[in-house]
Design a protein around this motif. Structure first.
Motif, short mmCIF file in Angstrom:
data_model
loop_
_atom_site.label_atom_id
_atom_site.label_comp_id
_atom_site.label_asym_id
_atom_site.label_seq_id
_atom_site.Cartn_x
_atom_site.Cartn_y
_atom_site.Cartn_z
N GLN A 70 -18.56 -6.99 5.95
CA GLN A 70 -17.71 -6.04 5.23
C GLN A 70 -16.27 -6.50 5.37
O GLN A 70 -15.84 -6.90 6.45
CB GLN A 70 -17.87 -4.63 5.81
CG GLN A 70 -19.26 -4.07 5.67
CD GLN A 70 -19.67 -3.90 4.23
OE1 GLN A 70 -18.88 -3.48 3.41
NE2 GLN A 70 -20.90 -4.25 3.91
N PRO A 71 -15.49 -6.45 4.32
CA PRO A 71 -14.10 -6.86 4.42
C PRO A 71 -13.31 -5.90 5.31
O PRO A 71 -13.61 -4.71 5.37
CB PRO A 71 -13.60 -6.81 2.97
CG PRO A 71 -14.57 -5.94 2.25
CD PRO A 71 -15.87 -6.00 2.99
N TYR A 72 -12.33 -6.45 5.99
CA TYR A 72 -11.48 -5.64 6.85
C TYR A 72 -10.35 -5.01 6.04
O TYR A 72 -9.85 -5.60 5.10
CB TYR A 72 -10.88 -6.49 7.97
CG TYR A 72 -11.89 -7.00 8.97
CD1 TYR A 72 -12.54 -6.11 9.82
CD2 TYR A 72 -12.19 -8.35 9.05
CE1 TYR A 72 -13.48 -6.57 10.74
CE2 TYR A 72 -13.12 -8.81 9.98
CZ TYR A 72 -13.75 -7.92 10.81
OH TYR A 72 -14.67 -8.36 11.72
N SER A 73 -9.95 -3.83 6.47
CA SER A 73 -8.79 -3.17 5.85
C SER A 73 -7.54 -3.94 6.28
O SER A 73 -7.57 -4.70 7.26
CB SER A 73 -8.70 -1.72 6.32
OG SER A 73 -8.29 -1.68 7.68
N PRO A 74 -6.42 -3.74 5.59
CA PRO A 74 -5.17 -4.41 6.00
C PRO A 74 -4.78 -4.11 7.45
O PRO A 74 -4.31 -4.99 8.16
CB PRO A 74 -4.14 -3.87 5.01
CG PRO A 74 -4.94 -3.54 3.79
CD PRO A 74 -6.26 -3.04 4.32
N GLN A 77 -7.05 -6.17 9.68
CA GLN A 77 -6.65 -7.58 9.62
C GLN A 77 -5.41 -7.83 10.48
O GLN A 77 -5.32 -8.85 11.17
CB GLN A 77 -6.39 -8.00 8.17
CG GLN A 77 -7.64 -8.08 7.34
CD GLN A 77 -7.36 -8.37 5.88
OE1 GLN A 77 -6.22 -8.61 5.48
NE2 GLN A 77 -8.40 -8.36 5.07
N LEU A 78 -4.44 -6.90 10.45
CA LEU A 78 -3.23 -7.04 11.25
C LEU A 78 -3.57 -7.02 12.74
O LEU A 78 -3.07 -7.84 13.51
CB LEU A 78 -2.24 -5.93 10.91
CG LEU A 78 -0.91 -5.95 11.66
CD1 LEU A 78 -0.15 -7.23 11.37
CD2 LEU A 78 -0.08 -4.73 11.27
N LEU A 79 -4.44 -6.09 13.14
CA LEU A 79 -4.85 -6.03 14.55
C LEU A 79 -5.56 -7.30 14.99
O LEU A 79 -5.31 -7.82 16.08
CB LEU A 79 -5.76 -4.81 14.78
CG LEU A 79 -5.07 -3.45 14.84
CD1 LEU A 79 -6.11 -2.34 14.87
CD2 LEU A 79 -4.16 -3.37 16.04
#
Length: 110
Positions: A70-74, A77-79
């Motif tokens: 599943q794609p990561y949320s922004p 992704q930052l974390l």
């Protein structure tokens, strides 16, 4: 790849004929896929992925994971990018801190 197609087909209790009807190819084509004599077109590969609910990479033998990630949320992704900048000691400290936060959280009474 052929073994994966055969394995998935058998797991779904499908005959080669049934799969050929769904893919709109001949039974001989399915047999050729499973024996490794021919490879499915991109369109057929995508359709196989949908039929068996697995990733194309799994069918191609590029991964052992059946399902696409599943794609990561922004924010996620930052974390992750920040986590990757930490050394192992810092990662262990942060992990312990997060465990403490989760353990002592009012929404998570223990």
């Amino acid at each position: 790849m052929g073994n994966r197609i055969k394995q998935l087909r058998e797991e779904h209790h499908m005959t080669q004929i049934r799969l050929s009807v769904v893919l709109e190819v001949s039974q001989e084509t399915i047999s050729a896929y499973e024996s490794g004599k021919h490879y499915p077109s991109i369109a057929s590969l995508l359709k196989l992925s949908q039929i068996f609910n697995v990733s194309c990479d799994y069918i191609l033998g590029l991964t052992e994971y059946r399902y696409p990630l599943q794609p990561y949320s922004p924010k996620e992704q930052l974390l992750i990018s920040k986590w990757n900048l930490l050394n192992e000691y810092q990662q262990n400290l942060l992990s312990a801190y997060l465990d403490g936060l989760l353990h002592n959280s009012p929404s998570n009474p223990q």
